[in-house]
Design a protein around this motif. Structure first.
Motif, PDB file in Angstrom:
ATOM      1  N   VAL A   1       0.850  -1.182   0.000  1.00 55.10           N
ATOM      2  CA  VAL A   1       0.000   0.000   0.000  1.00 55.10           C
ATOM      3  C   VAL A   1       0.888   1.235   0.000  1.00 55.10           C
ATOM      4  O   VAL A   1       1.919   1.266   0.682  1.00 55.10           O
ATOM      5  N   GLY A   2       0.509   2.233  -0.772  1.00 58.12           N
ATOM      6  CA  GLY A   2       1.299   3.457  -0.827  1.00 58.12           C
ATOM      7  C   GLY A   2       0.447   4.626  -1.272  1.00 58.12           C
ATOM      8  O   GLY A   2      -0.777   4.516  -1.424  1.00 58.12           O
ATOM      9  N   SER A   3       1.121   5.756  -1.502  1.00 60.63           N
ATOM     10  CA  SER A   3       0.407   6.957  -1.927  1.00 60.63           C
ATOM     11  C   SER A   3       1.375   7.925  -2.584  1.00 60.63           C
ATOM     12  O   SER A   3       2.550   8.016  -2.189  1.00 60.63           O
ATOM     13  N   THR A   4       0.884   8.638  -3.591  1.00 58.17           N
ATOM     14  CA  THR A   4       1.636   9.765  -4.113  1.00 58.17           C
ATOM     15  C   THR A   4       1.486  10.931  -3.140  1.00 58.17           C
ATOM     16  O   THR A   4       0.640  10.898  -2.241  1.00 58.17           O
ATOM     17  N   ALA A   5       2.272  11.960  -3.337  1.00 52.60           N
ATOM     18  CA  ALA A   5       2.144  13.164  -2.515  1.00 52.60           C
ATOM     19  C   ALA A   5       2.651  14.358  -3.301  1.00 52.60           C
ATOM     20  O   ALA A   5       3.822  14.382  -3.712  1.00 52.60           O
TER      21      ALA A   5
END
Length: 416
Positions: free
Chosen positions: A230-234
């Motif tokens: 699981v991850g996310s851009t920012a």
């Protein structure tokens, strides 16, 4: 020959049931473009937000032709009609666009520099789950030795695999940046790099359960107990009276509209970007083309917060740009790739600029009282920013964006 079948008079049925002709003219009538009309104002001056469709309800399906939608004052873009030709989309999604948006309004902060006005919109769109998160924190901290000027924080986070990394970034990133600034750091690149690194470390520990985080609503727990995938851009912007500091990690984007010109303040981190491709290969990884370029054939971006299972090929180090503000700056747009996949930088700036320049028309009676009310300040600028974010979101959905769409529009004009 007509007769009876199951108690039904076939002669009567043949006489009353219309038969669709198969001529070329009939086919053209079936394919003709329908228009959506917004309901007129009520007598008390309020606006109906429900869209009135001139479409046969028995034909609720995806239209195969283009649809022209007229957006008027129910979206508060002022009284003039703003017409855009959108591509067809499911009718139920079109109807839910206005009701599903989230509009943020700034709070007036006392001090020597009030925060810029802004508007945000965030919708799930055609995705099953909402994994985007938006954070806006006006006057979240003050610079040291800079006459106590307030700093304003704006962030868009596009999660993948689940939403908890994006939500963690929403809750913590501005606090981490504030702590770094209050340490007395003077180099913005170091401040933002340290902040993203700490955010990534917190996410990794949180996902592994080391921090005792509760994710009872996370669907990823059913797939991987430790949530490593699981991850996310920012994309984060810190706005000061003199500068715009943008830090980007992933394929969300920040664009500055300056005197009608779109200036990208970040570059998407795609695995096939030449420098990113070289970095991944030097680290021992591979970029595999599987429905587009992907790191190890999995992730469609080369940098992100989280994604512990893809390190060191996917890193959390941001690229930081520092832009001096000018009198020609009009607005700043931060958005997830749900917008940028289908809308160009130039188009997005054109739409936002059009909304920010909108004003109510002068009173037709020329009465001084009415002129004071109408032309004193026009519509509040934060409402215009909200109009811009809504219109950009609707444009992305109408162009069949398949992702969550989150948009932040910040008014940078200094003469208001």
């Amino acid at each position: 020959m007509a007769g009876m079948c199951c108690g039904v008079n076939l002669a009567e049925t043949e006489a009353t049931t219309p038969v669709e002709p198969s001529s070329e003219a009939a086919r053209r009538r079936r394919m003709e473009i329908h228009q959506f009309r917004l309901a007129p104002p009520l007598e008390n001056g309020t606006k109906r937000h429900k869209v009135e469709k001139v479409v046969d309800q028995s034909k609720r399906r995806k239209l195969e032709t283009s649809v022209t939608i007229s957006l008027t004052s129910p979206l508060s873009v002022t009284e003039k009609v703003v017409e855009k030709e959108f591509e067809a989309k499911p009718l139920d999604l079109l109807e839910s666009d206005v009701s599903s948006v989230k509009i943020e309004r700034p709070e007036v902060v006392s001090g020597n520099n009030n925060p810029p006005k802004f508007g945000t919109t965030s919708v799930c769109g055609r995705r099953r789950d909402m994994e985007d998160a938006v954070a806006v924190h006006p006057s979240f901290c003050k610079e040291e030795n800079e006459n106590s000027n307030s700093l304003h924080f704006y962030g868009v986070y596009d999660g993948h695999g689940c939403s908890h990394v994006a939500m963690k970034c929403k809750d913590r990133m501005h606090e981490i940046v504030k702590n770094e600034v209050e340490k007395g750091e003077t180099q913005w690149k170091e401040v933002m790099t340290q902040s993203f690194s700490q955010m990534d470390n917190e996410v990794v520990h949180y996902s592994s359960g080391a921090l005792g985080g509760s994710r009872s609503n996370c669907r990823c727990e059913l797939q991987t107990p430790q949530c490593d995938a699981v991850g996310s851009t920012a994309v984060v912007a810190v706005v000061t009276p003199e500068k715009i500091i943008v830090s980007n990690c992933g394929d969300s984007r920040a664009v500055l509209c300056r005197n009608g010109v779109a200036i990208p303040l970040s570059i998407d981190h795609k695995p096939d970007r030449p420098d990113e491709l070289n970095r991944i290969q030097e680290a021992g990884g591979r970029v595999i083309y599987w429905d587009g370029p992907r790191v190890l054939g999995v992730l469609a971006m080369s940098r992100a917060i989280g994604d512990n299972y893809l390190k060191p090929y996917v890193i959390s180090e941001p690229e930081v740009t520092i832009t001096e503000r000018t009198e020609e700056d009009e607005c700043l747009i931060l958005a997830s790739d749900g917008l940028w996949d289908v809308v160009s930088n130039e188009t997005a700036c054109g739409v936002a600029r059009m909304c920010l320049q909108s004003r109510k028309p002068p009173s037709p009676h020329g009465s001084p009282e009415n002129d004071v009310t109408v032309t004193g300040a026009g519509e509040s600028s934060d409402q215009l920013c909200s109009d811009a974010s809504i219109l950009l979101t609707k444009l992305a959905l109408a162009r069949h964006s398949t992702d969550n769409v989150s948009v932040v529009v910040v008014d940078l004009r200094k003469d208001l």
